[in-house]
Design a protein around this motif. Structure first.
Motif, PDB file in Angstrom:
ATOM      1  N   LYS A 179       0.811  -1.221   0.000  1.00 43.73           N
ATOM      2  CA  LYS A 179       0.000   0.000   0.000  1.00 43.73           C
ATOM      3  C   LYS A 179       0.845   1.272   0.000  1.00 43.73           C
ATOM      4  O   LYS A 179       0.311   2.368  -0.135  1.00 43.73           O
ATOM      5  N   PHE A 180       2.159   1.146   0.136  1.00 40.25           N
ATOM      6  CA  PHE A 180       3.023   2.321   0.154  1.00 40.25           C
ATOM      7  C   PHE A 180       3.228   2.820  -1.271  1.00 40.25           C
ATOM      8  O   PHE A 180       4.120   2.366  -1.987  1.00 40.25           O
ATOM      9  N   THR A 181       2.380   3.750  -1.705  1.00 39.66           N
ATOM     10  CA  THR A 181       2.505   4.304  -3.056  1.00 39.66           C
ATOM     11  C   THR A 181       3.304   5.596  -3.069  1.00 39.66           C
ATOM     12  O   THR A 181       3.700   6.066  -4.136  1.00 39.66           O
ATOM     13  N   ASP A 182       3.509   6.196  -1.903  1.00 41.40           N
ATOM     14  CA  ASP A 182       4.306   7.420  -1.815  1.00 41.40           C
ATOM     15  C   ASP A 182       4.809   7.570  -0.385  1.00 41.40           C
ATOM     16  O   ASP A 182       4.568   6.707   0.469  1.00 41.40           O
ATOM     17  N   GLU A 183       5.505   8.660  -0.128  1.00 42.91           N
ATOM     18  CA  GLU A 183       6.106   8.866   1.190  1.00 42.91           C
ATOM     19  C   GLU A 183       5.050   9.171   2.248  1.00 42.91           C
ATOM     20  O   GLU A 183       5.197   8.797   3.415  1.00 42.91           O
ATOM     21  N   ALA A 184       3.971   9.848   1.842  1.00 43.59           N
ATOM     22  CA  ALA A 184       2.908  10.173   2.792  1.00 43.59           C
ATOM     23  C   ALA A 184       2.304   8.913   3.393  1.00 43.59           C
ATOM     24  O   ALA A 184       2.030   8.855   4.601  1.00 43.59           O
ATOM     25  N   THR A 185       2.088   7.883   2.564  1.00 42.09           N
ATOM     26  CA  THR A 185       1.503   6.655   3.088  1.00 42.09           C
ATOM     27  C   THR A 185       2.457   5.948   4.049  1.00 42.09           C
ATOM     28  O   THR A 185       2.011   5.295   5.001  1.00 42.09           O
ATOM     29  N   VAL A 186       3.747   6.087   3.834  1.00 41.11           N
ATOM     30  CA  VAL A 186       4.730   5.499   4.748  1.00 41.11           C
ATOM     31  C   VAL A 186       4.683   6.216   6.092  1.00 41.11           C
ATOM     32  O   VAL A 186       4.643   5.586   7.158  1.00 41.11           O
ATOM     33  N   VAL A 187       4.685   7.539   6.057  1.00 39.12           N
ATOM     34  CA  VAL A 187       4.663   8.329   7.288  1.00 39.12           C
ATOM     35  C   VAL A 187       3.368   8.083   8.068  1.00 39.12           C
ATOM     36  O   VAL A 187       3.380   7.970   9.299  1.00 39.12           O
ATOM     37  N   GLU A 188       2.257   7.962   7.351  1.00 37.29           N
ATOM     38  CA  GLU A 188       0.986   7.675   8.022  1.00 37.29           C
ATOM     39  C   GLU A 188       1.003   6.295   8.659  1.00 37.29           C
ATOM     40  O   GLU A 188       0.484   6.102   9.773  1.00 37.29           O
ATOM     41  N   ALA A 189       1.611   5.310   7.995  1.00 39.33           N
ATOM     42  CA  ALA A 189       1.723   3.972   8.573  1.00 39.33           C
ATOM     43  C   ALA A 189       2.607   3.980   9.808  1.00 39.33           C
ATOM     44  O   ALA A 189       2.451   3.141  10.708  1.00 39.33           O
ATOM     45  N   PHE A 190       3.501   4.937   9.881  1.00 31.52           N
ATOM     46  CA  PHE A 190       4.374   5.107  11.042  1.00 31.52           C
ATOM     47  C   PHE A 190       3.625   5.755  12.210  1.00 31.52           C
ATOM     48  O   PHE A 190       4.134   5.855  13.310  1.00 31.52           O
ATOM     49  N   GLY A 191       2.404   6.243  11.926  1.00 34.01           N
ATOM     50  CA  GLY A 191       1.553   6.773  12.980  1.00 34.01           C
ATOM     51  C   GLY A 191       1.438   8.279  13.030  1.00 34.01           C
ATOM     52  O   GLY A 191       0.933   8.833  14.013  1.00 34.01           O
ATOM     53  N   LEU A 192       1.864   8.965  11.959  1.00 35.27           N
ATOM     54  CA  LEU A 192       1.844  10.423  11.954  1.00 35.27           C
ATOM     55  C   LEU A 192       0.918  10.939  10.856  1.00 35.27           C
ATOM     56  O   LEU A 192       0.750  10.302   9.815  1.00 35.27           O
ATOM     57  N   LYS A 193       0.343  12.100  11.083  1.00 38.04           N
ATOM     58  CA  LYS A 193      -0.486  12.749  10.078  1.00 38.04           C
ATOM     59  C   LYS A 193       0.396  13.599   9.163  1.00 38.04           C
ATOM     60  O   LYS A 193       1.498  14.005   9.552  1.00 38.04           O
ATOM     61  N   VAL A 194      -0.115  13.877   7.952  1.00 34.09           N
ATOM     62  CA  VAL A 194       0.637  14.711   7.016  1.00 34.09           C
ATOM     63  C   VAL A 194      -0.151  15.978   6.727  1.00 34.09           C
ATOM     64  O   VAL A 194      -1.372  16.010   6.828  1.00 34.09           O
TER      65      VAL A 194
END
Length: 222
Positions: A179-194
């Motif tokens: 599901k990691f299509t970009d950096e935002a999805t990675v950061v969100e999976a890490f538990g942070l909002k963008v």
């Protein structure tokens, strides 16, 4: 704060119907990748670039740098099997606390204004994801059906996706997921909002032959 652009240019030329990766195709007489690098270098005098390329095209990337740029501000590293792994490889070269821009190498028409907006928002909020409105009607697919959704609540995501290094580097230590299509999805999976910022309609991604024609028209409107 230190500024680093990780420019990911690992794509092939499949949809362009060419054996040459699209980042090396000529646009107004220069490689597509030239314009991307040049805009980041013009945006800030202290901008440094990490260029992520397919291993077999590192030599071609070096030729572009030798021909047009001060190599002291640019490093090259090899990409990985996915975008996630390519970005991960690039981030290994970020050694100091920085604001990090991750950008598609073939989005060659971005402006310095967009880079400045992303930087300022990332300093204030920790992240900056450029988006534009959807001009088209949008439908979501379901198992046996489809449904229209309000396009006013839909945003189209662009790059440079920009983060404080204290956010981005730890986020990229997690395991890769499809599901990691970009950096935002990675950061969100890490538990942070963008944080979203206004993108640019002209910040198109060169993926098909028509995109080159559009880019040429944008660059030379007369």
């Amino acid at each position: 704060m230190k500024k680093v652009a990780v420019i990911v240019a690992g794509g092939a030329g499949v949809r362009m119907n060419t054996s040459l990766p699209k980042q090396f195709l000529l646009l107004e007489g220069k490689p597509v990748l030239y314009y991307t690098i040049n805009t980041f270098l013009k945006a800030y005098d202290d901008m440094n670039i990490i260029l992520v390329l397919p291993e077999e095209y590192i030599g071609a990337g070096q030729e572009i740098i030798d021909a047009y740029f001060d190599y002291g501000r640019i490093q090259i590293t090899a990409g990985g099997g996915t975008r996630f792994h390519s970005v991960q490889n690039g981030l290994k070269l970020v050694e100091e606390e920085s604001v990090v821009f991750v950008h598609d190498g073939v989005r060659c028409l971005l402006s310095t204004d967009l880079i400045h907006r992303c930087y300022e928002a990332a300093v204030e909020f920790g992240s900056a994801i450029p988006v534009i409105d959807s001009r088209d009607s949008v439908r979501i697919l379901k198992e046996d059906d489809n449904e229209a959704i309000d396009r006013n609540i839909v945003k189209l995501v662009q790059t440079p996706q920009t983060f404080h290094s204290k956010i981005l580097l730890p986020a990229f230590t997690i395991d890769h997921k499809e599901k990691f299509t970009d950096e935002a999805t990675v950061v969100e999976a890490f538990g942070l909002k963008v944080h979203l910022v206004e993108g640019e309609v002209n910040n198109i991604k060169i993926t098909q032959p028509m995109d080159l024609l559009i880019a040429e028209k944008i660059m030379s409107p007369e």
